[in-house]
Design a protein around this motif. Structure first.
Motif, mmCIF file in Angstrom:
data_model
loop_
_atom_site.group_PDB
_atom_site.id
_atom_site.type_symbol
_atom_site.label_atom_id
_atom_site.label_comp_id
_atom_site.label_asym_id
_atom_site.label_seq_id
_atom_site.Cartn_x
_atom_site.Cartn_y
_atom_site.Cartn_z
ATOM 1 N N ARG A 1 0.853 -1.188 -0.089
ATOM 2 C CA ARG A 1 0.023 -0.064 0.016
ATOM 3 C C ARG A 1 0.959 1.339 0.084
ATOM 4 O O ARG A 1 2.048 1.307 0.300
ATOM 5 C CB ARG A 1 -0.898 -0.064 1.248
ATOM 6 C CG ARG A 1 -1.959 -1.072 1.172
ATOM 7 C CD ARG A 1 -2.987 -0.974 2.535
ATOM 8 N NE ARG A 1 -2.797 -2.461 3.155
ATOM 9 C CZ ARG A 1 -2.525 -2.491 4.327
ATOM 10 N NH1 ARG A 1 -2.097 -1.431 4.950
ATOM 11 N NH2 ARG A 1 -2.411 -3.863 4.801
ATOM 12 N N ILE A 2 0.357 2.391 -0.233
ATOM 13 C CA ILE A 2 1.355 3.620 -0.454
ATOM 14 C C ILE A 2 1.642 3.836 1.000
ATOM 15 O O ILE A 2 2.768 4.240 1.015
ATOM 16 C CB ILE A 2 0.166 4.830 -1.031
ATOM 17 C CG1 ILE A 2 -0.245 4.742 -2.253
ATOM 18 C CG2 ILE A 2 0.790 5.999 -0.678
ATOM 19 C CD1 ILE A 2 0.867 4.726 -3.331
ATOM 20 N N SER A 3 0.854 3.911 1.903
ATOM 21 C CA SER A 3 1.388 3.888 3.414
ATOM 22 C C SER A 3 2.733 3.008 3.575
ATOM 23 O O SER A 3 3.447 3.686 4.456
ATOM 24 C CB SER A 3 0.255 3.795 4.445
ATOM 25 O OG SER A 3 -0.155 2.394 4.338
ATOM 26 N N GLU A 4 2.709 1.825 3.285
ATOM 27 C CA GLU A 4 3.763 0.957 3.489
ATOM 28 C C GLU A 4 4.812 1.373 2.562
ATOM 29 O O GLU A 4 6.217 1.129 3.118
ATOM 30 C CB GLU A 4 3.333 -0.586 3.090
ATOM 31 C CG GLU A 4 2.243 -1.055 3.744
ATOM 32 C CD GLU A 4 1.789 -2.305 3.534
ATOM 33 O OE1 GLU A 4 1.480 -3.215 4.312
ATOM 34 O OE2 GLU A 4 1.452 -2.627 2.312
ATOM 35 N N GLU B 1 5.557 4.657 1.832
ATOM 36 C CA GLU B 1 6.068 5.582 2.537
ATOM 37 C C GLU B 1 6.964 5.332 3.735
ATOM 38 O O GLU B 1 8.041 6.007 3.936
ATOM 39 C CB GLU B 1 4.843 6.565 2.972
ATOM 40 C CG GLU B 1 5.128 7.692 3.628
ATOM 41 C CD GLU B 1 4.065 8.585 4.122
ATOM 42 O OE1 GLU B 1 3.272 7.897 4.889
ATOM 43 O OE2 GLU B 1 3.720 9.561 3.422
ATOM 44 N N SER B 2 6.537 4.246 4.420
ATOM 45 C CA SER B 2 7.142 3.918 5.643
ATOM 46 C C SER B 2 8.750 3.410 5.179
ATOM 47 O O SER B 2 9.473 3.513 6.132
ATOM 48 C CB SER B 2 6.335 2.726 6.544
ATOM 49 O OG SER B 2 5.411 3.099 7.014
ATOM 50 N N SER C 1 10.067 1.718 9.148
ATOM 51 C CA SER C 1 9.619 0.374 9.469
ATOM 52 C C SER C 1 10.806 -0.550 9.607
ATOM 53 O O SER C 1 11.996 -0.087 9.124
ATOM 54 C CB SER C 1 8.866 -0.420 8.096
ATOM 55 O OG SER C 1 9.873 -0.292 6.899
#
Length: 170
Positions: A158-161, A163-164, A170
């Motif tokens: 996902r985009i949030s992943e 980004e992390s 992360s």
């Protein structure tokens, strides 16, 4: 943003270069591979039945055309893992593509093959395939330690992943 396009023949390369592709990538399928391993193993994640360049002459022409247009060409050797004895063949093939055709990068996913490429000091860029399993920033560091210079992130992130990973959270 760059347009990175897959190709399987010279006509596709010509068309994509004409319309502004910034990078090309392709798979290869050699008669030697098919003879020794092809019944059960693909050389890459592209089907040997139509999605690969099958002659040295075709690959040479594609690289020559792309380089004449200042466009790099990467070759996929990105099966998740390879059978015993196959990595030596793949290494010889990689060295030949780099030295004779000036391939710009290899797209790889098998960790043992990545280590072999690093040990042999292959003189081209190494990119991690999307099937290489880079899901966090620790994996980015790990693959970088193996000589990987570009990571193609898995499609399911996902985009949030993403980004992390990019911000190293992360």
């Amino acid at each position: 943003m760059k347009i990175v396009a897959p190709i399987s023949n010279i006509k596709e390369a010509e068309m994509l270069l004409h319309y502004g592709a910034d990078e090309l990538y392709c798979g290869v399928s050699t008669p030697e591979w098919e003879e020794h391993f092809g019944g059960q193993w693909w050389m890459n994640r592209r089907s040997p039945f139509g999605a690969n360049i099958i002659t040295w002459q075709s690959l040479s022409k594609i690289v020559e055309l792309a380089h004449a247009n200042d466009v790099p060409v990467s070759v996929t050797l990105n099966n998740s893992y390879y059978p015993a004895g196959s990595k030596k063949y793949l290494l010889r093939l990689a060295k030949k593509m780099v030295s004779e055709l000036n391939i710009d990068a290899l797209i790889v996913s098998d960790i043992a093959f990545l280590i072999l490429l690093r040990e042999e000091d292959i003189q081209t860029k190494i990119h991690l395939s999307s099937v290489g399993g880079c899901f966090n920033s620790c994996a980015v560091d790990f693959f970088a330690s193996l000589g990987v210079q570009r990571i193609i992130l898995p499609r399911q992130l996902r985009i949030s992943e993403i980004e992390s990973i990019v911000t190293k959270k992360s």
